[in-house]
Design an enzyme around this catalytic site. Structure first.
Site, mmCIF file in Angstrom:
data_model
loop_
_atom_site.group_PDB
_atom_site.id
_atom_site.type_symbol
_atom_site.label_atom_id
_atom_site.label_comp_id
_atom_site.label_asym_id
_atom_site.label_seq_id
_atom_site.Cartn_x
_atom_site.Cartn_y
_atom_site.Cartn_z
ATOM 1 N N LYS A 169 41.217 77.588 42.231
ATOM 2 C CA LYS A 169 40.451 78.585 41.288
ATOM 3 C C LYS A 169 39.208 78.188 41.141
ATOM 4 C CE LYS A 169 43.530 78.464 38.176
ATOM 5 N NZ LYS A 169 44.597 77.525 38.828
ATOM 6 N N ARG A 208 47.174 84.218 31.835
ATOM 7 C CA ARG A 208 48.183 83.640 31.871
ATOM 8 C C ARG A 208 49.742 84.076 31.748
ATOM 9 N NH1 ARG A 208 45.120 78.951 33.512
ATOM 10 N NH2 ARG A 208 46.393 77.210 33.440
ATOM 11 N N ARG A 241 41.656 64.537 42.470
ATOM 12 C CA ARG A 241 40.616 65.532 41.706
ATOM 13 C C ARG A 241 39.871 64.621 40.652
ATOM 14 N NH1 ARG A 241 41.982 70.923 38.988
ATOM 15 N NH2 ARG A 241 43.547 69.477 38.047
ATOM 16 N N ARG A 269 41.614 64.317 34.636
ATOM 17 C CA ARG A 269 41.999 65.116 33.515
ATOM 18 C C ARG A 269 43.235 64.477 33.025
ATOM 19 N NH1 ARG A 269 41.574 71.193 35.496
ATOM 20 N NH2 ARG A 269 43.405 71.004 34.595
ATOM 21 N N ARG A 319 53.488 71.679 34.784
ATOM 22 C CA ARG A 319 52.400 72.761 34.894
ATOM 23 C C ARG A 319 52.982 73.847 36.043
ATOM 24 N NH1 ARG A 319 47.366 69.661 35.532
ATOM 25 N NH2 ARG A 319 46.187 71.562 36.095
HETATM 26 P P1 AP5 Z 1 40.492 73.075 41.847
HETATM 27 O O1 AP5 Z 1 39.578 74.203 42.162
HETATM 28 O O2 AP5 Z 1 40.273 72.311 40.535
HETATM 29 O O3 AP5 Z 1 42.117 73.877 41.365
HETATM 30 P P2 AP5 Z 1 42.407 74.801 40.055
HETATM 31 O O4 AP5 Z 1 42.922 75.927 40.442
HETATM 32 O O5 AP5 Z 1 41.144 75.200 39.400
HETATM 33 O O6 AP5 Z 1 43.236 73.906 39.234
HETATM 34 P P3 AP5 Z 1 43.684 73.856 37.877
HETATM 35 O O7 AP5 Z 1 44.394 72.465 37.725
HETATM 36 O O8 AP5 Z 1 42.227 73.714 37.010
HETATM 37 O O9 AP5 Z 1 44.419 74.798 37.167
HETATM 38 P P4 AP5 Z 1 45.117 75.046 36.081
HETATM 39 O O10 AP5 Z 1 45.382 76.375 36.058
HETATM 40 O O11 AP5 Z 1 46.339 73.990 35.695
HETATM 41 O O12 AP5 Z 1 44.080 74.409 34.915
HETATM 42 P P5 AP5 Z 1 43.166 75.022 33.820
HETATM 43 O O13 AP5 Z 1 41.933 74.282 33.555
HETATM 44 O O14 AP5 Z 1 43.118 76.580 34.023
HETATM 45 O O15 AP5 Z 1 41.245 72.443 42.862
HETATM 46 C C1 AP5 Z 1 42.051 71.290 42.663
HETATM 47 C C2 AP5 Z 1 41.531 70.054 43.512
HETATM 48 O O16 AP5 Z 1 41.694 70.353 44.730
HETATM 49 C C3 AP5 Z 1 40.342 69.569 43.281
HETATM 50 O O17 AP5 Z 1 39.836 68.223 43.247
HETATM 51 C C4 AP5 Z 1 39.619 70.336 44.565
HETATM 52 O O18 AP5 Z 1 38.166 69.702 44.777
HETATM 53 C C5 AP5 Z 1 40.881 70.204 45.565
HETATM 54 N N1 AP5 Z 1 40.603 71.315 46.488
HETATM 55 C C6 AP5 Z 1 40.337 72.462 46.400
HETATM 56 N N2 AP5 Z 1 40.430 73.211 47.887
HETATM 57 C C7 AP5 Z 1 40.954 71.946 48.554
HETATM 58 C C8 AP5 Z 1 41.185 72.146 49.849
HETATM 59 N N3 AP5 Z 1 41.406 73.065 50.590
HETATM 60 N N4 AP5 Z 1 41.733 70.880 50.341
HETATM 61 C C9 AP5 Z 1 41.848 69.768 49.775
HETATM 62 N N5 AP5 Z 1 41.527 69.771 48.368
HETATM 63 C C10 AP5 Z 1 40.855 70.782 47.781
HETATM 64 O O19 AP5 Z 1 44.184 74.992 32.428
HETATM 65 C C11 AP5 Z 1 44.450 73.784 32.063
HETATM 66 C C12 AP5 Z 1 45.411 73.790 30.784
HETATM 67 O O20 AP5 Z 1 44.710 74.791 29.601
HETATM 68 C C13 AP5 Z 1 46.603 74.571 31.031
HETATM 69 O O21 AP5 Z 1 47.503 73.640 31.359
HETATM 70 C C14 AP5 Z 1 46.926 75.181 29.570
HETATM 71 O O22 AP5 Z 1 47.315 74.137 28.632
HETATM 72 C C15 AP5 Z 1 45.608 75.756 28.898
HETATM 73 N N6 AP5 Z 1 45.098 77.169 29.513
HETATM 74 C C16 AP5 Z 1 44.122 77.378 30.337
HETATM 75 N N7 AP5 Z 1 43.988 78.664 30.262
HETATM 76 C C17 AP5 Z 1 45.081 79.052 29.523
HETATM 77 C C18 AP5 Z 1 45.649 80.292 29.283
HETATM 78 N N8 AP5 Z 1 45.177 81.540 29.747
HETATM 79 N N9 AP5 Z 1 46.686 80.498 28.117
HETATM 80 C C19 AP5 Z 1 47.268 79.391 27.698
HETATM 81 N N10 AP5 Z 1 46.911 77.978 28.213
HETATM 82 C C20 AP5 Z 1 45.882 78.028 29.004
HETATM 83 MG MG MG Z 2 40.596 74.661 37.587
#
Ligand code: AP5
Ligand code: MG
Length: 224
Positions: A20, A95, A129, A162, A173
């Site tokens: 994402k 979410r 990452r 992270r 997660r």
């Molecule tokens: P990346 O692009 O970082 O993936 P992402 O989908 O953004 O993953 P996240 O871990 O950020 O998602 P998340 O939903 O768990 O975390 P968030 O920050 O929203 O890609 C991942 C890795 O893969 C990177 O290193 C990238 O370079 C690599 N990559 C990408 N494409 C690739 C490919 N083709 N091949 C190889 N490598 C590749 O949320 C974190 C926390 O915040 C949650 O757990 C929760 O506690 C809280 N939170 C956030 N939003 C809410 C909400 N709406 N409600 C409640 N709690 C929330």
């Molecule tokens: Mg992210």
């Protein structure tokens, strides 16, 4: 066909590590659009030790969702401050069905992107990452390494991993994602705005997402 005058109100969904953040930053580079990541907003608040950040830290470190009200207020406030009169895209919000319904009352969504990536590739992606915490810029030791190991390309500042990226937290997660996101995906399917993109590689998904976005907004930069 480009829909002139329409302000894009988009969300991007997908399990942790589905890309994402990676796809959002490409959208941001190629289109004149504000991108907001709920995770980045929360991590920023945690570092700044704001009241919201202090409340959210425990949930985030354990890989749990933070309470609906807390994140909804934060995201809606950010949209109000930065998104007025602009196209915008939310990464990581909503979410839960409750978040989706509240968002829809404030601002109906016209595109919901869903990234579908097999879970077996997720764990190894996340393990590689590295993040520049102040900006949210993302690197991966295999996929898009920084120019200098351990340093941000733009500022030269150190990169870090992270806390919620420990293997046991990633599994939690993923489980939470599977048990909470289907109602959100269904919500957008019923609204007729869902666009799904399937695959293991962001590089293959990206041109499809680009073409889909280009039906709504004129790109400021073409695909290479
Ligand atoms: P990346 O692009 O970082 O993936 P992402 O989908 O953004 O993953 P996240 O871990 O950020 O998602 P998340 O939903 O768990 O975390 P968030 O920050 O929203 O890609 C991942 C890795 O893969 C990177 O290193 C990238 O370079 C690599 N990559 C990408 N494409 C690739 C490919 N083709 N091949 C190889 N490598 C590749 O949320 C974190 C926390 O915040 C949650 O757990 C929760 O506690 C809280 N939170 C956030 N939003 C809410 C909400 N709406 N409600 C409640 N709690 C929330
Ligand atoms: Mg992210």
């Amino acid at each position: 066909m480009l829909q002139k005058g329409l302000l894009l109100r988009a969300v991007i969904m997908g399990c942790p590590g589905s890309g994402k953040g990676t796809i959002s930053s490409r959208i941001n580079k190629h289109f004149d659009i504000l991108t907001l990541s709920s995770g980045d907003l929360l991590r920023f608040n945690a570092v700044q030790q704001t009241p919201i950040g202090l409340k959210a830290t425990k949930y985030m470190e354990e890989g749990q969702l933070v309470p609906d009200d807390l994140i909804t207020d934060l995201v809606l406030e950010s949209i109000k401050t930065h998104g007025e009169g602009r196209h915008w895209l939310l990464d990581g919000f909503p979410r839960t069905r409750k978040q989706a319904e509240t968002l829809n009352k404030a601002s109906p969504i016209n595109v919901a992107i869903n990234l579908i990536v097999p879970h077996e590739v997720i764990i190894s992606r996340i393990a590689g990452r590295w993040t520049h915490m102040p900006s949210g810029r993302i690197y991966n030791t295999e996929f898009n390494p920084p120019k200098i190991a351990g340093r941000d390309d733009i500022t030269g500042e150190p990169l870090s991993q992270r806390v919620d990226d420990q293997p046991e937290n990633i599994r939690r997660r993923l489980d939470i994602y599977l048990s909470t996101m289907q109602p959100v995906v269904d919500f957008y399917r019923e609204a007729g705005v869902l666009r799904e993109f399937k695959g293991k590689e962001s590089n293959k998904i990206w041109p499809e997402v680009f073409r889909s976005m280009a039906t709504f907004i004129e790109p400021k930069m073409p695909l290479p």
